[in-house]
Each structure stands twice: as structure tokens, then as C-alpha cells.
Motif scaffolding. Structure first.
Motif, mmCIF file in Angstrom:
data_model
loop_
_atom_site.group_PDB
_atom_site.id
_atom_site.type_symbol
_atom_site.label_atom_id
_atom_site.label_comp_id
_atom_site.label_asym_id
_atom_site.label_seq_id
_atom_site.Cartn_x
_atom_site.Cartn_y
_atom_site.Cartn_z
ATOM 1 N N PHE A 298 4.840 21.403 -3.519
ATOM 2 C CA PHE A 298 5.263 21.969 -4.764
ATOM 3 C C PHE A 298 5.633 23.493 -4.572
ATOM 4 O O PHE A 298 6.479 24.081 -4.808
ATOM 5 N N GLU A 299 4.801 24.193 -3.500
ATOM 6 C CA GLU A 299 4.943 25.451 -3.279
ATOM 7 C C GLU A 299 6.232 25.832 -2.391
ATOM 8 O O GLU A 299 6.765 26.630 -2.619
ATOM 9 N N CYS A 300 6.777 24.709 -1.692
ATOM 10 C CA CYS A 300 8.010 24.980 -1.064
ATOM 11 C C CYS A 300 9.104 24.817 -2.054
ATOM 12 O O CYS A 300 10.003 25.480 -2.163
ATOM 13 N N VAL A 301 8.831 23.939 -3.077
ATOM 14 C CA VAL A 301 10.231 23.950 -4.287
ATOM 15 C C VAL A 301 10.092 25.341 -4.880
ATOM 16 O O VAL A 301 11.097 25.733 -5.297
ATOM 17 N N VAL B 225 11.492 30.369 10.061
ATOM 18 C CA VAL B 225 10.020 30.356 9.779
ATOM 19 C C VAL B 225 9.914 28.947 8.613
ATOM 20 O O VAL B 225 10.830 28.283 8.285
ATOM 21 N N TYR B 226 8.683 28.658 8.914
ATOM 22 C CA TYR B 226 8.161 27.389 8.300
ATOM 23 C C TYR B 226 7.925 27.319 6.673
ATOM 24 O O TYR B 226 7.141 28.532 6.625
ATOM 25 N N VAL B 227 8.631 26.736 5.909
ATOM 26 C CA VAL B 227 8.436 26.767 4.585
ATOM 27 C C VAL B 227 7.607 25.609 4.095
ATOM 28 O O VAL B 227 6.587 25.650 3.452
ATOM 29 N N PHE B 228 7.825 24.663 4.788
ATOM 30 C CA PHE B 228 6.985 23.441 4.514
ATOM 31 C C PHE B 228 6.885 22.574 5.861
ATOM 32 O O PHE B 228 7.813 22.315 6.732
ATOM 33 N N PRO B 229 5.674 21.950 6.228
ATOM 34 C CA PRO B 229 4.313 22.074 5.477
ATOM 35 C C PRO B 229 3.707 23.498 5.971
ATOM 36 O O PRO B 229 4.096 23.947 7.047
ATOM 37 N N GLN B 230 3.194 24.004 5.008
ATOM 38 C CA GLN B 230 2.373 25.378 5.424
ATOM 39 C C GLN B 230 1.152 25.217 6.150
ATOM 40 O O GLN B 230 0.625 25.980 6.883
ATOM 41 N N PHE B 231 0.608 24.021 6.136
ATOM 42 C CA PHE B 231 -0.693 23.758 6.695
ATOM 43 C C PHE B 231 -0.315 23.088 7.928
ATOM 44 O O PHE B 231 0.858 23.200 8.601
#
Lengths: 142, 193
Positions: free
Chosen positions: B56-59, B134-140
Motif C-alpha cells: 500500500f505504501e508503495c502505491v 533505491v528500494y520502494v517495495f518491499p521496505q522490510f
């Protein structure tokens, strides 16, 4: 020092049964909690999917209004809420409704359109209808 | 007293011992199963919750913008605040060019794309640009349990310029040996102010 060892009474059947019941109750409570949490997460996920679909539709309506000065209204359009097991699909119905309104702050007429996007679906978890509604007011250029 | 105790050598019969062991064994087994189910379910649900949140945060990041620049020049570059949008030829990425306020910013842009595994982004702001995506998804934690199966942009509006895009985003996570959970988000976003 040997006092406690003198008592060799052990436990009665009632004591063992009560202990068992307490443990059983604890485990059943934990299990119910886990099942409830799983259902709640699934419900939240579907709410989030519906919210994204509705907010996306609101963006489209905003574009239509700003560029063409119109709206793309419709009723009961099918949208996918979730993919269910065995290849089934949970469908929702999306509608866009526009109502012209005005208000009179400081004696001036301000015209605007209330744009409402709603997504409705029948939630299989509790067999109840769920509804997500997003509303925005688009004010007319003066 | 000690002698008196030792005189009584009755002990437990085999039936008593077996019964006691059986009862306690049953109680311990039931507790162990209960707690193991709880902890494994808890782990599964945590992973799924993380996936939902991160996707969701990625979107939202694609829509509202990626934070770029240093502390004093921080801005958000994304679809909503872009002037021009360009969708990759295969639909798996989008380049957003924000409005340029001066000559230094005419080459500013951010590009979100699916690298086959994860969602990543490169950006340029003035003289600053990313040395690696940079990584947008996943952040974990990134591992083989997470898989993006779709990250596709399609143009929605008519006309030559791309002003409204639809994003289809599917991702799944392996929550246990033979179980996966997935998320599938679809939304539209526009550059029109």
C-alpha cells in the motif's frame, strides 16, 4: 525439612479436570483470537482494495472535470475486490454520483459538485454488505 | 521421624504412575500444540500484514512521490506532482518529470520500475542523482519469500499526453512451507492539478 514430602495425597480427579479445563479454555481463547485476527486482516485488506479502487475513480472524475468540464457517472459497475479460493472472484459494485450544490458564504454564491464514489460488496466472512464511500466537493471556477 | 518415614515403603503402583504420566503428557501435548499453532499463525499473519502495509505504501509513494533531495531541498517526485509522464514500453515502469522551476532542474525526474523481483526507483534532482536504484517495495527484509508478479502502468486518458494512468500491482509472500498470501491493488492516478 522433609515436611512437604510427608503429604503424599496427590491430586484428586476434580483438580486434574479443573486444570485441564483451564488449559483448554486458554488454548481455545488463543485459537479464537487468532481466527478473529485473520478474519479482521482479510476484511481490512478488502477495505483497502475497495478504497484504492474508489480513490482511483475519484482521480479519473477529477481529470474529467478539469479537462472536459464533465463527469463520467455510472452505476453498479463491477470491480474486483478479491480472488477467492477455487478460482472464484469476489465482485464489488462501484457507482459514481454527482449532485450540484451551492453555498453562500458572505453573501456570495459558490457553486460546487458533490462527487461521491461508492463501492459495495457482500463480505463472505460475515455475509453482510460492506460499503466504502469517498466524497469530494469540486468547486466551480469563478 | 526420619525412621518413621522410611518405614513406609508403599510407593506408587504402576497404574498410578501410568495414569499420572498419561494425564500430564496429554496436558503438555495439548498446550504445546496450542502454543505452536498460535506462534506459527502469529508469524504468518505478521508477514501478511507487512506485505499489505508495504504494498500500500508503495502505491502511495508512486502516487504522492518519493522523497528526494537533502534536508533543505527535499521534495516529493511522483505521478501526482509530475508535469510529464512516460510509461515504459513494456508497462513495467513510469518516469515522472516534475515541473522545472529553474535551469538547474530541467533534467529532474524519478523513475519507478519493476526489476523482475522488487519495485525500485532512480531519481535526479539538480546535481544529485541516485548511484543505484533505491528500494520502494518491499521496505522490510528482502528475501525470496516475496515476489512481485505484476507492476503495470496503462494509460487511461485519450490524447497524446499521458495524464491519467492505472497501476496494477500484484505481490505475494510465502508465509509458511506451502502457503502464500497475496495482495492485488488497482488504482488510477492523475497529474492534473
Amino acid at each position: 525439612m522433609l515436611g512437604p514430602l510427608v503429604n503424599e495425597r496427590g491430586m484428586t480427579l476434580i483438580e486434574v479436570l479443573v486444570t485441564s479445563l483451564v488449559i483448554l479454555f486458554t488454548i481455545v481463547s488463543i485459537y479464537i483470537g487468532v481466527v478473529f485476527a485473520e478474519k479482521q486482516m482479510l476484511r481490512n485488506y478488502r477495505d483497502r482494495v475497495a478504497t484504492l479502487v474508489a480513490s482511483g475513480e475519484m482521480e479519473w472524475q477529477y481529470y474529467q472535470n478539469r479537462v472536459f468540464n464533465t463527469y463520467d457517472t455510472f452505476s453498479e459497475r463491477q470491480v474486483v475486490i478479491d480472488r477467492l479460493p477455487r478460482g472464484r472472484t469476489l465482485w464489488g459494485r462501484m457507482s459514481v454520483d454527482v449532485k450540484p450544490k451551492f453555498e453562500t458564504p458572505f453573501g456570495h454564491y459558490l457553486y460546487y459538485d458533490v462527487v461521491q464514489v461508492s463501492v459495495v460488496w457482500n463480505e463472505p466472512l460475515d455475509r453482510r454488505q460492506r460499503k466504502i464511500v469517498i466524497r469530494e466537493d469540486f468547486y466551480h471556477a469563478r | 521421624m526420619k525412621r518413621h518415614l522410611l518405614v513406609d515403603q508403599k510407593g506408587y503402583t504402576m497404574i498410578e504412575l501410568v495414569s499420572a504420566i498419561a494425564i500430564f503428557g496429554f496436558l503438555i501435548a495439548v498446550s504445546a500444540v496450542g502454543f505452536s499453532v498460535f506462534f506459527s499463525k502469529f508469524g504468518e499473519l505478521s508477514k501478511w500484514a507487512e506485505l499489505q502495509k508495504s504494498a500500500f505504501e508503495c502505491v502511495l509513494t508512486v502516487k504522492n512521490g518519493l522523497s528526494v533531495g537533502s534536508h533543505q531541498t527535499q521534495q516529493f517526485y511522483g505521478v501526482a506532482n509530475a508535469e510529464n509522464l512516460t510509461i515504459d514500453f513494456n508497462g513495467n515502469g513510469i518516469t515522472c518529470k516534475p515541473p522545472a522551476h529553474d535551469a538547474e532542474n530541467i533534467y529532474d525526474e524519478v523513475r519507478f520500475f519493476w526489476d523482475g523481483n522488487y519495485i525500485r526507483a532512480t531519481y535526479r534532482q539538480g546535481q544529485i542523482s541516485t548511484s543505484y536504484p533505491v528500494y520502494v517495495f518491499p521496505q522490510f527484509k528482502r528475501n525470496n519469500d516475496i515476489r512481485v508478479s505484476k507492476f503495470r502502468f496503462t494509460k487511461v486518458n485519450s490524447g497524446p499526453d499521458t495524464k491519467v494512468v492505472q497501476l496494477d500491482f500484484d505481490a505475494e509472500i510465502k508465509i509458511s512451507q506451502n502457503k502464500t498470501k497475496r495482495v492485488s491493488y488497482i488504482t488510477k492516478m492523475t497529474t492534473i492539478k
